[in-house]
Write an enzyme that holds these catalytic residues in place. Structure first.
Site, PDB file in Angstrom:
ATOM      1  N   CYS A  94       0.948  -1.327   0.179  1.00  0.00           N
ATOM      2  CA  CYS A  94      -0.119  -0.075   0.219  1.00  0.00           C
ATOM      3  C   CYS A  94       0.842   1.156   0.010  1.00  0.00           C
ATOM      4  O   CYS A  94       0.408   2.576  -0.335  1.00  0.00           O
ATOM      5  CB  CYS A  94      -0.825  -0.005   1.109  1.00  0.00           C
ATOM      6  SG  CYS A  94      -2.220  -1.636   0.768  1.00  0.00           S
TER       7      CYS A  94
ATOM      8  N   HIS B 184      -3.898   7.046   1.166  1.00  0.00           N
ATOM      9  CA  HIS B 184      -3.788   5.356   0.994  1.00  0.00           C
ATOM     10  C   HIS B 184      -5.225   5.162   1.177  1.00  0.00           C
ATOM     11  O   HIS B 184      -5.792   5.513   2.659  1.00  0.00           O
ATOM     12  CB  HIS B 184      -3.170   4.645   0.775  1.00  0.00           C
ATOM     13  CG  HIS B 184      -3.443   3.135   1.647  1.00  0.00           C
ATOM     14  ND1 HIS B 184      -3.451   2.920  -0.039  1.00  0.00           N
ATOM     15  CD2 HIS B 184      -3.794   2.015   1.901  1.00  0.00           C
ATOM     16  CE1 HIS B 184      -4.437   1.673  -0.092  1.00  0.00           C
ATOM     17  NE2 HIS B 184      -4.326   1.025   0.937  1.00  0.00           N
TER      18      HIS B 184
ATOM     19  N   ASN C 208     -10.276  -0.713  -2.974  1.00  0.00           N
ATOM     20  CA  ASN C 208      -8.969  -0.421  -1.896  1.00  0.00           C
ATOM     21  C   ASN C 208      -7.900  -0.856  -3.027  1.00  0.00           C
ATOM     22  O   ASN C 208      -7.543  -2.595  -3.121  1.00  0.00           O
ATOM     23  CB  ASN C 208      -8.218  -1.118  -0.530  1.00  0.00           C
ATOM     24  CG  ASN C 208      -6.650  -1.157  -0.170  1.00  0.00           C
ATOM     25  OD1 ASN C 208      -6.436  -0.980  -0.758  1.00  0.00           O
ATOM     26  ND2 ASN C 208      -6.835  -1.072   1.318  1.00  0.00           N
TER      27      ASN C 208
HETATM   28  O1  UT7 Z   1      -4.273  -1.201   2.405  1.00  0.00           O
HETATM   29  C1  UT7 Z   1      -3.919  -1.467   3.390  1.00  0.00           C
HETATM   30  C2  UT7 Z   1      -3.877  -2.229   4.957  1.00  0.00           C
HETATM   31  N1  UT7 Z   1      -5.711  -3.072   5.195  1.00  0.00           N
HETATM   32  C3  UT7 Z   1      -6.332  -2.215   5.852  1.00  0.00           C
HETATM   33  O2  UT7 Z   1      -5.444  -0.976   6.053  1.00  0.00           O
HETATM   34  C4  UT7 Z   1      -7.742  -2.767   6.377  1.00  0.00           C
HETATM   35  C5  UT7 Z   1      -7.403  -2.233   7.714  1.00  0.00           C
HETATM   36  N2  UT7 Z   1      -8.693  -3.016   8.840  1.00  0.00           N
HETATM   37  C6  UT7 Z   1     -10.056  -3.218   8.229  1.00  0.00           C
HETATM   38  O3  UT7 Z   1     -10.219  -2.159   6.926  1.00  0.00           O
HETATM   39  C7  UT7 Z   1     -10.984  -3.836   9.038  1.00  0.00           C
HETATM   40  O4  UT7 Z   1     -10.384  -4.294   9.865  1.00  0.00           O
HETATM   41  C8  UT7 Z   1     -11.558  -4.731   8.602  1.00  0.00           C
HETATM   42  C9  UT7 Z   1     -13.059  -3.847   7.349  1.00  0.00           C
HETATM   43  C10 UT7 Z   1     -10.533  -5.687   7.632  1.00  0.00           C
HETATM   44  C11 UT7 Z   1     -12.726  -5.483   8.987  1.00  0.00           C
HETATM   45  O5  UT7 Z   1     -13.626  -4.476   9.708  1.00  0.00           O
HETATM   46  P1  UT7 Z   1     -13.973  -4.456  11.807  1.00  0.00           P
HETATM   47  O6  UT7 Z   1     -14.882  -3.710  11.621  1.00  0.00           O
HETATM   48  O7  UT7 Z   1     -12.429  -4.132  11.730  1.00  0.00           O
HETATM   49  O8  UT7 Z   1     -14.602  -5.829  11.599  1.00  0.00           O
HETATM   50  P2  UT7 Z   1     -13.948  -7.117  12.364  1.00  0.00           P
HETATM   51  O9  UT7 Z   1     -12.817  -7.650  11.467  1.00  0.00           O
HETATM   52  O10 UT7 Z   1     -13.455  -6.624  13.981  1.00  0.00           O
HETATM   53  O11 UT7 Z   1     -15.164  -7.887  12.495  1.00  0.00           O
HETATM   54  C12 UT7 Z   1     -15.886  -7.402  12.992  1.00  0.00           C
HETATM   55  C13 UT7 Z   1     -17.677  -8.466  12.718  1.00  0.00           C
HETATM   56  C14 UT7 Z   1     -16.982 -10.272  12.978  1.00  0.00           C
HETATM   57  O12 UT7 Z   1     -18.412 -11.087  13.388  1.00  0.00           O
HETATM   58  P3  UT7 Z   1     -18.462 -11.112  15.192  1.00  0.00           P
HETATM   59  O13 UT7 Z   1     -17.239 -12.005  15.154  1.00  0.00           O
HETATM   60  O14 UT7 Z   1     -18.451  -9.751  15.642  1.00  0.00           O
HETATM   61  O15 UT7 Z   1     -19.118 -11.525  14.836  1.00  0.00           O
HETATM   62  C15 UT7 Z   1     -16.571 -10.544  11.508  1.00  0.00           C
HETATM   63  O16 UT7 Z   1     -16.762 -12.175  11.333  1.00  0.00           O
HETATM   64  O17 UT7 Z   1     -17.888  -8.118  11.425  1.00  0.00           O
HETATM   65  C16 UT7 Z   1     -17.721  -9.841  10.639  1.00  0.00           C
HETATM   66  N3  UT7 Z   1     -17.634  -9.565   9.520  1.00  0.00           N
HETATM   67  C17 UT7 Z   1     -18.483  -9.531   8.424  1.00  0.00           C
HETATM   68  N4  UT7 Z   1     -19.576  -9.298   8.307  1.00  0.00           N
HETATM   69  C18 UT7 Z   1     -19.786  -8.774   7.536  1.00  0.00           C
HETATM   70  C19 UT7 Z   1     -16.131  -9.250   8.754  1.00  0.00           C
HETATM   71  N5  UT7 Z   1     -16.100  -9.223   7.434  1.00  0.00           N
HETATM   72  C20 UT7 Z   1     -17.423  -9.189   6.962  1.00  0.00           C
HETATM   73  C21 UT7 Z   1     -17.955  -8.913   5.868  1.00  0.00           C
HETATM   74  N6  UT7 Z   1     -19.352  -9.018   5.824  1.00  0.00           N
HETATM   75  N7  UT7 Z   1     -17.183  -9.110   4.772  1.00  0.00           N
END
Ligand code: UT7
Length: 332
Positions: free
Chosen positions: A114, A259, A289
């Site tokens: 990135c 980014h 992204n």
């Molecule tokens: O490009 C440079 C590097 N990348 C980044 O900077 C990305 C940084 N990270 C993020 O953008 C976020 O962490 C994500 C978008 C990847 C994930 O979002 P989050 O708010 O951190 O969600 P989480 O991983 O904490 O998950 C929350 C909940 C979980 O369910 P439970 O355990 O609370 O029941 C996940 O299983 O959301 C669930 N979940 C989803 N639900 C529906 C994770 N992905 C999805 C999905 N659709 N696609």
């Protein structure tokens, strides 16, 4: 010493639009979750047999060269940022060079994910400053969609990453008041496995085996929460570093081009800096992204929309796999 300046920017995105609703038909996700957690409404994925990292980067490069008022033959070096090259080897720089008919011109690949475009810009900046080259093509291009685990297990990455290409021509500035003021590069390999793809790797008896394929180790793996937490800290730090290095205040920024990792990250940074909406450029809503391609695509779109004017102070900032993070401050 010369000062370098971005003379033209261009981009290409595949025409295949992938909506959140489409994703919800192939994995357990939904539009509301994706919009709320990432800000993404749709993204582009490549069409196999049509788009390649080389073809997309060539289209973006030609646009950037034309907008710079130059011809392809004026390019004397290529710096190509990608972590998704068309081949495992050689790098993508030589493939773009061949595509553009620039045989003989040096081509360097950068693999800083990135932050790759800012790393590439920084390298090109040094070459222009020293007078080694005059017009360098700086490219960020990725096909991420073929490395995504599109099952429920991979959904948090699969909904974010996307494909596209952006390019900039870096040349010698003819004015004291235009060009790159400074670039700032950082990395911390302690976190390499927080966002990575382990296979195919070299340090195995065989690089690819049926077992590796079954285990899905060629898919991108991301610990989203860890990346998010580090990103918000490092973005803020590296932007401050760029401002401090040039005795500028955050209020002097005309456009921040972060980014495009997650709209929540960009919004957090915007809030922390106290910048109004018109001073931050985001396009993750319709492009997702695209890793190293996000910043040059954003620059090209912002320029097309009249959001960048001559004399504007721009701040570019990125954070991602490595972890690696970087910033650049420049007058357009
Ligand atoms: O490009 C440079 C590097 N990348 C980044 O900077 C990305 C940084 N990270 C993020 O953008 C976020 O962490 C994500 C978008 C990847 C994930 O979002 P989050 O708010 O951190 O969600 P989480 O991983 O904490 O998950 C929350 C909940 C979980 O369910 P439970 O355990 O609370 O029941 C996940 O299983 O959301 C669930 N979940 C989803 N639900 C529906 C994770 N992905 C999805 C999905 N659709 N696609």
């Amino acid at each position: 010493m010369n000062r370098s300046k971005i003379k033209g920017v261009g981009h290409y995105v595949p025409d295949r639009v992938i909506s959140n609703d489409y994703l919800s038909t192939i994995m357990n996700t939904n539009n509301d979750w994706i919009v709320e957690r990432t800000g993404i409404q749709e993204r582009r994925w490549f069409t196999p047999g049509k788009d390649t990292v080389t073809s997309m980067s060539a289209a973006a490069s030609k646009m950037a060269i034309e907008r710079a008022g130059l011809e392809v033959k004026d390019i004397d070096f290529i710096v190509f940022a990608t972590i998704t090259p068309d081949y495992f080897l050689p790098g993508n720089g030589v493939l773009l060079q061949r595509e553009l008919g620039l045989q003989g011109v040096g081509a360097l690949d950068i693999r800083n994910a990135c932050s790759g475009f800012i790393y590439a810009l920084s390298v090109a900046d040094q070459y222009i400053k020293t007078g080694m080259y005059k017009n360098i093509l700086v490219v960020g291009a990725e096909i991420q969609s073929s490395a995504l685990d599109k099952s429920d297990e991979g959904r948090s990455s699969a909904v974010i990453f996307a494909d596209g290409a952006g390019a900039a021509v870096l040349g010698v500035s003819d004015s004291e008041n235009a060009g790159i003021l400074s670039t700032h590069l950082h990395a911390d390999g302690d976190y390499a496995e927080e966002l990575y793809c382990s296979d195919p790797g070299s340090s195995r008896e065989v690089r690819i085996s049926p077992e590796m394929i079954d285990a899905g180790d060629f898919f991108l793996k991301m610990n989203g929460n860890a990346v998010f937490k580090h990103a918000v800290v490092r973005f803020a730090e590296v932007i401050k570093e760029a401002l401090d290095a040039n005795q500028k205040d955050k209020s002097e920024i005309d456009l921040l081009v972060p980014h495009q990792a997650n709209l929540r990250i960009s919004n957090y940074i915007q809030q922390k800096l106290g910048l109004p909406d018109e001073k931050v450029f985001n396009n993750i809503m319709h492009l997702g992204n695209t890793t190293a391609a996000t910043i040059p695509i954003a620059l090209s779109e912002a320029w097309e929309q009249g959001r960048i004017k001559e004399g504007d102070l721009l701040c570019l900032a990125a954070f991602g796999s490595g972890f690696a993070w970087a910033s650049a401050l420049l007058y357009w």
